[in-house]
Design a protein around this motif. Structure first.
Motif, mmCIF file in Angstrom:
data_model
loop_
_atom_site.group_PDB
_atom_site.id
_atom_site.type_symbol
_atom_site.label_atom_id
_atom_site.label_comp_id
_atom_site.label_asym_id
_atom_site.label_seq_id
_atom_site.Cartn_x
_atom_site.Cartn_y
_atom_site.Cartn_z
ATOM 1 N N LEU A 113 12.244 3.489 0.802
ATOM 2 C CA LEU A 113 12.652 3.803 -0.564
ATOM 3 C C LEU A 113 12.725 5.330 -0.745
ATOM 4 N N ALA A 114 11.771 6.014 -0.143
ATOM 5 C CA ALA A 114 11.755 7.467 -0.254
ATOM 6 C C ALA A 114 13.012 8.053 0.399
ATOM 7 N N ASP A 115 13.369 7.497 1.541
ATOM 8 C CA ASP A 115 14.592 7.944 2.210
ATOM 9 C C ASP A 115 15.801 7.763 1.310
ATOM 10 N N TRP A 116 15.821 6.559 0.692
ATOM 11 C CA TRP A 116 16.947 6.204 -0.158
ATOM 12 C C TRP A 116 17.048 7.170 -1.348
ATOM 13 N N ALA A 117 15.892 7.472 -1.947
ATOM 14 C CA ALA A 117 15.862 8.349 -3.109
ATOM 15 C C ALA A 117 16.386 9.738 -2.725
ATOM 16 N N LEU A 118 15.999 10.182 -1.511
ATOM 17 C CA LEU A 118 16.441 11.490 -1.049
ATOM 18 C C LEU A 118 17.960 11.513 -0.894
ATOM 19 N N PRO A 163 0.830 -1.195 0.000
ATOM 20 C CA PRO A 163 0.000 0.000 0.000
ATOM 21 C C PRO A 163 0.872 1.256 0.000
ATOM 22 N N ALA A 164 0.297 2.325 -0.390
ATOM 23 C CA ALA A 164 1.053 3.536 -0.650
ATOM 24 C C ALA A 164 1.832 4.026 0.588
ATOM 25 N N ASP A 165 1.349 3.688 1.793
ATOM 26 C CA ASP A 165 2.020 4.225 2.985
ATOM 27 C C ASP A 165 2.762 3.155 3.782
#
Lengths: 131, 310, 295
Positions: A96-101, A87-89
């Motif tokens: 993954l968002a952390d990694w992308a940042l 799910p989205a959250d």
């Protein structure tokens, strides 16, 4: 009621039947399709998309082979199970968002990130099919 | 023309050409009305038979109309043939609709058959009706100059020969319409062929039946020799040996001697003629020949279709 | 084993006794229930092949067996219809000429999809409306084999998509076999599972689309290595500078150290064949049949 409409892109270079398979799976992941839902009949799909009926049948056979749908003779093709997506959250998404940042802070371009991600995907999911 | 009872390719053929069918019905009706009106007008109270006393404009007009109608009806068979060959058949070839017609479930044979059947039915009904209308008008004026039973015009327009000639046109059209795939060319050729066949047949029709011969002494006149309404085909003088000599041989003859001055052994006059009783046998014989020709041509047309389309 | 709807052997058609060959040496076998794209440049013999399959012409040489007149429908390139009939009468004609087969409902649906007035005369219809009516007439017959010559040429993109959808739906529902010609491949791509390429009256490529594509590889490599291509069946080679691009049918493993390989698109494949008239024919099914017949 038709619960799903396929968009066929002839220029995408992806085989038409795979586009149907992928779009069905995508709809399962996003919760647009649930177990018990009926997929549009081959006739409905080809009338709307003007593609070859055998292509639709091939896609449905592929989905059936993967255990996602079930063809009931004379009734149609029905969803058997949902796809365990994230799910989205979910925590995975946060990681993954952390990694992308971090990648961005490290000065990586968008394309570099995508290439890196794809190569890792291929390494870990090799032979898992096209979805 | 009711299309309710029609089925299959015949329905299609009638639907395609319904304007022409209506025109045929209209022409027959108009002709009938005109003849009835003219006959009523021509029947002045003191008119007795064919001799009319005083000016009778109705009679004159009727006579004129019957003359033109007779001449016009001789063109009917080529016209019928041209229609079958052109608009009914060659146009299907020219415009490509034959590819539509011949890929339906019905056979090519039924396709051509329905066209021939519709054309033939309308032709028989229409031309028979026209014969009836013509006779109605002609009966009042027949036996006058140009309008005798054997004259060109009345002969062709007043009997079964017209019907049979029109059927010949249908058959020529059915064959030529397949051979020539251009509408106008097919029409022209069909009209020409039909016309030539009819002319050829017309030139020999008075040989079907043997003429009757009458003879009388030289002193009489040929007019007395013939029964009323007879069609005189030949007249002349006879020698004692039975030799026939042209009439002008004895232009001058000696009433005292009772003999021809120029040729002494001429003793009698003769006349070859067809009596009125030959009208129907000749009509029927000619119709028979025309129908036989029609059958042969239709046979050829269907064979051609089978050879080409299976 | 599925039934065959069209089978041709050594098929040839010549117009007139001394005319040019419109079609020559065509052997093929199309199984039932397939949608076949008949492609090729103008004058390739596409219409001739369809005319022969429809039974409207007789082959000059060879034989062709196709569905019977009752079970096939054919729409010629110029969409012949009777101009003096109305739309409604044209459909009635379909009923009259196909007794026991005609499906008025199918025909009516197609006609209504184009908002055609049943009382309009055929001569007053636009090109697209004519096509729609001709297709209604063809599908109303419930054919087992549908032969369409350039069916979409007169249609705008929307009508094209819609009518192709109608055709495909009919194929899905009734298992109708379809052969449709076009000189524009993209018009048919996606809708067809079989491909038949004609060029100059000869069969160049025939087979299931997947099989045709799978049998070909697009190789890119140094021009100096062109000798290595001899191991494969070469359709076309093009050299630009030091680079060589070749369309081949691999007859064994391709040396991937020298050559970069890619799956050709259908369009690349057809263009390569059209540019190389001498390239060997690709028709596995057809050659199989021919051998069977000769044996």
């Amino acid at each position: 009621m038709v619960v799903l409409e396929f968009r066929i892109d002839r220029r995408s270079g992806i085989a038409t039947y795979l586009q149907i398979v992928q779009q069905t799976k995508q709809a399962l992941r996003l919760g647009l399709l649930e177990p018990g839902d009926k997929l549009p009949t081959a006739r409905e799909v080809v009338e709307a998309t003007a593609i070859n009926p055998n292509t639709v049948l091939k896609a449905y056979r592929e989905l059936e082979r993967e255990g996602l749908v079930e063809a009931k003779r004379g009734l149609g093709t029905f969803i058997r199970r949902s796809l365990g997506g994230s799910p989205a959250d979910s925590p995975l998404r946060d990681e993954l968002a952390d990694w992308a940042l971090r990648a961005r802070t490290a000065g990586m371009e968008r394309d570099d990130v995508a290439a890196l991600f794809t190569s890792v995907l291929e390494q870990h999911f090799e032979g898992d099919g096209d979805a | 023309m009711s299309t309710l009872a029609l089925k299959g390719p015949s329905w299609v053929a009638v639907r395609q050409h319904r304007r022409v069918l209506r025109a045929v019905a209209g022409a027959v009706t108009a002709g009938l009305v005109a003849v009835v009106v003219l006959r009523l007008w021509a029947n002045s109270p003191d008119a007795t038979g064919r001799y009319v006393t005083g000016p009778n404009h109705g009679y004159d007009l009727l006579r004129l109309c019957v003359q033109y109608a007779g001449a016009g009806l001789r063109f009917l068979p080529p016209l019928v043939g041209a229609f079958v060959a052109g608009p009914m058949l060659a146009r299907e070839m020219e415009s490509g609709t034959w590819r539509l017609a011949l890929t339906q479930s019905t056979t090519p044979r039924a396709w051509l058959g329905s066209k021939v059947l519709v054309a033939a039915s309308v032709t028989v009904l229409g031309s028979a009706a026209l014969v009836g209308v013509y006779r109605l008008g002609w009966a009042r004026v027949s036996g006058t100059y140009w309008l005798y039973w054997h004259d060109q015009g009345p002969y062709e327009a007043s009997g079964p020969v017209l019907v049979a000639s029109c059927l010949l046109g249908v058959a020529v059209g059915a064959l030529v319409g397949q051979l020539i795939r251009r509408t106008l060319a097919a029409m022209a050729v069909t009209g020409l062929v039909t016309g030539l066949v009819l002319l050829a047949l017309g030139s020999v029709r008075w040989s079907f039946l043997a003429v009757e011969t009458a003879s009388m002494p030289l002193s009489g006149s040929t007019a007395q020799l013939l029964p009323p309404s007879a069609y005189l085909t030949d007249a002349g003088v006879l020698t004692t040996t039975g030799e026939r000599l042209p009439e002008y041989t004895c232009f001058a003859w000696d009433p005292e001697v009772g003999a021809c001055k120029a040729v002494t052994n001429v003793t009698a006059r003769y006349a070859d003629f067809h009596p009125l009783s030959h009208y129907w046998p000749t009509q029927l014989l000619e119709s028979g020949i025309l129908l036989a020709l029609t059958a042969a041509l239709l046979c050829a047309a269907f064979r051609l279709l089978r050879a080409r389309r299976g | 084993m599925t039934e065959t709807v069209i089978e041709a052997e050594g098929l040839g058609l010549r117009h007139g006794r001394r005319g040019a060959w419109a079609l020559r040496d065509v052997s093929l076998r199309l199984p039932e229930g397939r949608v076949c794209a008949l492609v090729g440049p103008n004058g390739a013999g596409k219409s001739s092949l369809l005319t022969l399959a429809a039974g409207l012409a007789r082959p000059t040489e060879g034989v062709i067996r196709a569905a019977s007149r009752e079970t096939l429908a054919y729409v010629a390139q110029d969409k012949p219809l009777y101009p003096q009939l109305t739309v409604g009468e044209t459909l009635r004609m379909g009923h009259e000429l196909n007794p026991g087969r005609w499906n008025a409902e199918t025909a009516r649906r197609i006609v209504e999809g184009g908002a055609l007035d049943p009382d309009a005369r055929v001569r007053s219809l636009s090109g697209g409306q004519r096509t729609r009516l001709a297709l209604a007439l063809a599908l109303g017959k419930r054919p087992g084999l549908l032969l369409l010559d350039e069916p979409m040429a007169d249609l705008d993109p929307l009508a094209r998509h819609q009518l192709m959808g109608v055709l495909m739906a009919d194929a899905a529902e009734n298992g109708t076999s379809v052969v449709m010609s076009s000189h524009i491949l993209t018009e048919l791509e996606g809708a067809c599972d079989h491909l038949l390429l004609l060029d100059g009256g000869r069969l160049r490529v025939f087979g299931p689309v997947e099989e045709v594509v799978a049998a070909h590889r697009l190789l890119t490599g140094p021009a100096a290595a062109s000798g290595g291509l001899a191991a494969h069946t070469v359709v076309e080679t093009r050299i630009t500078g030091r680079q060589l691009i070749a369309l081949v049918r691999p007859r064994g493993p391709v040396d991937t150290r020298t050559w970069q390989t890619a799956e050709p698109s259908l369009e690349e494949l057809l263009l390569a064949h059209l540019r190389s008239p001498g390239a060997p024919v690709f028709a596995p099914v057809a050659s199989h049949t021919a051998q069977g017949v000769r044996a």
